[in-house]
Motif scaffolding. Sequence first.
Motif, PDB file in Angstrom:
ATOM      1  N   PRO A   1     -10.099   0.761  -0.332  1.00  0.00           N
ATOM      2  CA  PRO A   1      -8.784   1.260  -0.756  1.00  0.00           C
ATOM      3  C   PRO A   1      -8.868   2.105  -2.025  1.00  0.00           C
ATOM      4  O   PRO A   1      -9.776   1.950  -2.845  1.00  0.00           O
ATOM      5  CB  PRO A   1      -7.998  -0.037  -1.023  1.00  0.00           C
ATOM      6  CG  PRO A   1      -8.709  -1.091  -0.240  1.00  0.00           C
ATOM      7  CD  PRO A   1     -10.153  -0.703  -0.254  1.00  0.00           C
TER       8      PRO A   1
ATOM      9  N   SER B   1       0.814  -1.212   0.000  1.00  0.00           N
ATOM     10  CA  SER B   1       0.000   0.000   0.000  1.00  0.00           C
ATOM     11  C   SER B   1       0.851   1.267   0.000  1.00  0.00           C
ATOM     12  O   SER B   1       1.929   1.312   0.581  1.00  0.00           O
ATOM     13  CB  SER B   1      -0.905   0.004   1.240  1.00  0.00           C
ATOM     14  OG  SER B   1      -1.532   1.248   1.413  1.00  0.00           O
TER      15      SER B   1
ATOM     16  N   TYR C   1      -2.409   0.603  -5.248  1.00  0.00           N
ATOM     17  CA  TYR C   1      -3.469   0.826  -4.270  1.00  0.00           C
ATOM     18  C   TYR C   1      -2.898   1.496  -3.029  1.00  0.00           C
ATOM     19  O   TYR C   1      -1.697   1.448  -2.761  1.00  0.00           O
ATOM     20  CB  TYR C   1      -4.178  -0.481  -3.905  1.00  0.00           C
ATOM     21  CG  TYR C   1      -3.368  -1.426  -3.056  1.00  0.00           C
ATOM     22  CD1 TYR C   1      -3.601  -1.546  -1.690  1.00  0.00           C
ATOM     23  CD2 TYR C   1      -2.376  -2.213  -3.616  1.00  0.00           C
ATOM     24  CE1 TYR C   1      -2.857  -2.415  -0.909  1.00  0.00           C
ATOM     25  CE2 TYR C   1      -1.636  -3.087  -2.852  1.00  0.00           C
ATOM     26  CZ  TYR C   1      -1.884  -3.184  -1.498  1.00  0.00           C
ATOM     27  OH  TYR C   1      -1.139  -4.043  -0.739  1.00  0.00           O
ATOM     28  N   GLU C   2      -3.783   2.143  -2.307  1.00  0.00           N
ATOM     29  CA  GLU C   2      -3.409   2.852  -1.096  1.00  0.00           C
ATOM     30  C   GLU C   2      -4.538   2.718  -0.087  1.00  0.00           C
ATOM     31  O   GLU C   2      -5.703   2.987  -0.405  1.00  0.00           O
ATOM     32  CB  GLU C   2      -3.137   4.324  -1.406  1.00  0.00           C
ATOM     33  CG  GLU C   2      -2.682   5.126  -0.212  1.00  0.00           C
ATOM     34  CD  GLU C   2      -2.254   6.530  -0.601  1.00  0.00           C
ATOM     35  OE1 GLU C   2      -1.980   7.336   0.305  1.00  0.00           O
ATOM     36  OE2 GLU C   2      -2.201   6.822  -1.818  1.00  0.00           O
ATOM     37  N   LEU C   3      -4.219   2.256   1.107  1.00  0.00           N
ATOM     38  CA  LEU C   3      -5.236   2.106   2.138  1.00  0.00           C
ATOM     39  C   LEU C   3      -5.658   3.485   2.622  1.00  0.00           C
ATOM     40  O   LEU C   3      -4.815   4.349   2.865  1.00  0.00           O
ATOM     41  CB  LEU C   3      -4.694   1.277   3.294  1.00  0.00           C
ATOM     42  CG  LEU C   3      -4.156  -0.106   2.894  1.00  0.00           C
ATOM     43  CD1 LEU C   3      -3.666  -0.854   4.114  1.00  0.00           C
ATOM     44  CD2 LEU C   3      -5.222  -0.909   2.181  1.00  0.00           C
TER      45      LEU C   3
END
Length: 708
Positions: free
Chosen positions: A508, A139, A483-485
């Motif tokens: 996300p 992430s 992707y990034e939380l």
Amino acid sequence: MNINKSYIAVLVSSFLSVSTFNAVAEDIERVEIFAERMSSDLESISRQVTVIDNEVLTTEFASAQNLAEVLAKVVPGMAPPTPALTNFGTTIRGRNALVLIDGVPLNTNRNISRDLHNIHPSQVARVEVFRGGNAIYGSGATGGVIYIHTKSGEGENKLVSSISTQISLTERTSDSMTSQIYQEVSGSYQQWSYLLAGSFEKTAGAYDADGDRIAPEPSQGDSIDSDIFSINGKIKYQWQDQSLEFSALSYQLEQDTDYASDPSAKELPYLSKAQSIKGLELDKQNEISNQVFDLSYKNRINDDHRLTAQLYYRDYESRFSPFDGRPYGTWNHLAQTYLESTNLGLRLTVNSSLSEQLDLDWGLDSSEEKSEMPVTTYDGDIYDESNGLVFQELGDKAFVPELTHSSRAAFAQARYQLNDAISLEAGLRYEEIEASFDDFTTLGQAVDIQGSDYDYDSFVSNFAATYQVNDDHTVYLAANEGYELPDIGLRIRYANEQFDLSQSKLKPVETQDYEFGWRGNFEQVAMSLALFHSSSDLGNVKSENMGLSLSRNKVEIKGIEVTLDLDINDYLALDLSYSYAEGKEKAEGADEYIKMNGFAIPPNKLSAALVYDNLQGWTSQLRLLAVSGEDYRIDGNNAFGRRDVESYRVVDWSNQVELPKGTLTVGIENLFNKQYYSVYSQLQRNGNNTSSIPGRGRLLSVNYQLTW
């Protein structure tokens, strides 16, 4: 694309007027990449990479204060430098980057944007910046990956001593003098190698081109009047084709200044310079404490398989400047936030050669992060009576409760050499995340929130094809998902009575990136070109009107990056890069897209270095940073990150001389003493002139290093 061609003219005129200086261009096609999940060379990799080795770092640090400034000047696609102790707004291709130190991730779920300020420049040996969406490391890499390699003890036994000083040339007083000492001992004995390095830096006040003391940055903070301690220790044992290494890194920044940003500047028209005012009484000031412990095991199992296992633990604390949140219902306090975070993780990577044509990298990641963000509250009446200078502590309160954030992931990345010219790449990563928090009471409205938990997952893939046209030219086409939380803390700190973590739109951020690239050599010229497009149905959680409105906008970004390295002759070379990006977003329920703000999408940037090397121990470099103007307002209205930004240009000069004993490095930042405001300062992070911080004026830096 509105590429401002006047910058080319500025570059040529600036450098031709100083024809005696220049830089030896680096043939990036021959540079090897060391990051264990991206190991390759720049000729075959299907993405754009900037490699900054120790020699370049030494040159750039002669006219920069920290690693964040160096990267922002050198890396194409990265936003320009900021004067604050933050990488907020320092995006790559309009998105956030994941920062790793020797493979250990520095991001926290409560994103406070100080990742690039958690290591001292003296401990950095090399930086590799992978631009564009990337899921291999997990992430946070929607804009790219910044992989920092620290110094190693492998090699000859040696003792390195270094002393340096900086002083403003616009206000030459002891109050403007920064000093630093560095010691390193390293070497090897039989199967052992070791390194122990430490530094102490005492920073002073900064002065602008007019000779005025620069006011402290009141939003994200700065490192003015700070003591900075750093220690890096490594010990490695190697036998046969195996090795075991333990490393410990400690970085501590503690600010102790008597100055504040004068609140009277709030009443002045935009853009008025922030004014420094003396008399600050604040016991707890800006602070960073970053402790990283890392145990790594490597095993070359046979000619076809290599194993890397890494167990790490990180203990992190960071404190910001106080914020007067009394006018806002979500705060209702004069308060100062600080973050406490621990992270225990395991990373496993196997590099396998399955045939002459097929390579496979695969592995597992696991981590558990615990973090919380309380606030220290202060007496508002005393603060008002003192004109914002005296802070009398009232005690701590919860702002963001303790969050537990656990993740488990598996990935696989395959490379197939179809023939002598064409290679293919494909990869997958699957991650499961569990998040939870306990009962707490919100700071502003004193709402009792019941603890809850939430499970979610992410599945991303990538594909790329590289075609080597001939020995001098390579093209590639890539489709990468990243992707990034989402920042859970940003969501729950403003929660209401009906809040439920599982219903809070915390999916996300998943990006789809497409990129076409070319790298080529023409005798004395090396060039590269990248065209990119990035989109996501959900952007990062956006806090507007001090948290009274939270949104997840649909985002589209596109742009171009161009680099050129020209060997003019045996002594002179020119290194140039140009970055352009534009982004648009559409709010939930909206019918039309609007332009993204300046903290997300920076203006066009031109960076160039002209270097002279006399091949007898003297190297001199001129670096130009030119940032174009951009109007980020919607219908002419100012808002957060939406101002009419003016263009500016800054030139730095650095020199290295090899002496009979040791090396002398001399640099001058802002050589022509230009009075300017960075993009960050013009956008006014805290919404008024108290954060209109001008750039540093002409600044002299001198460093002497001796290797025994």
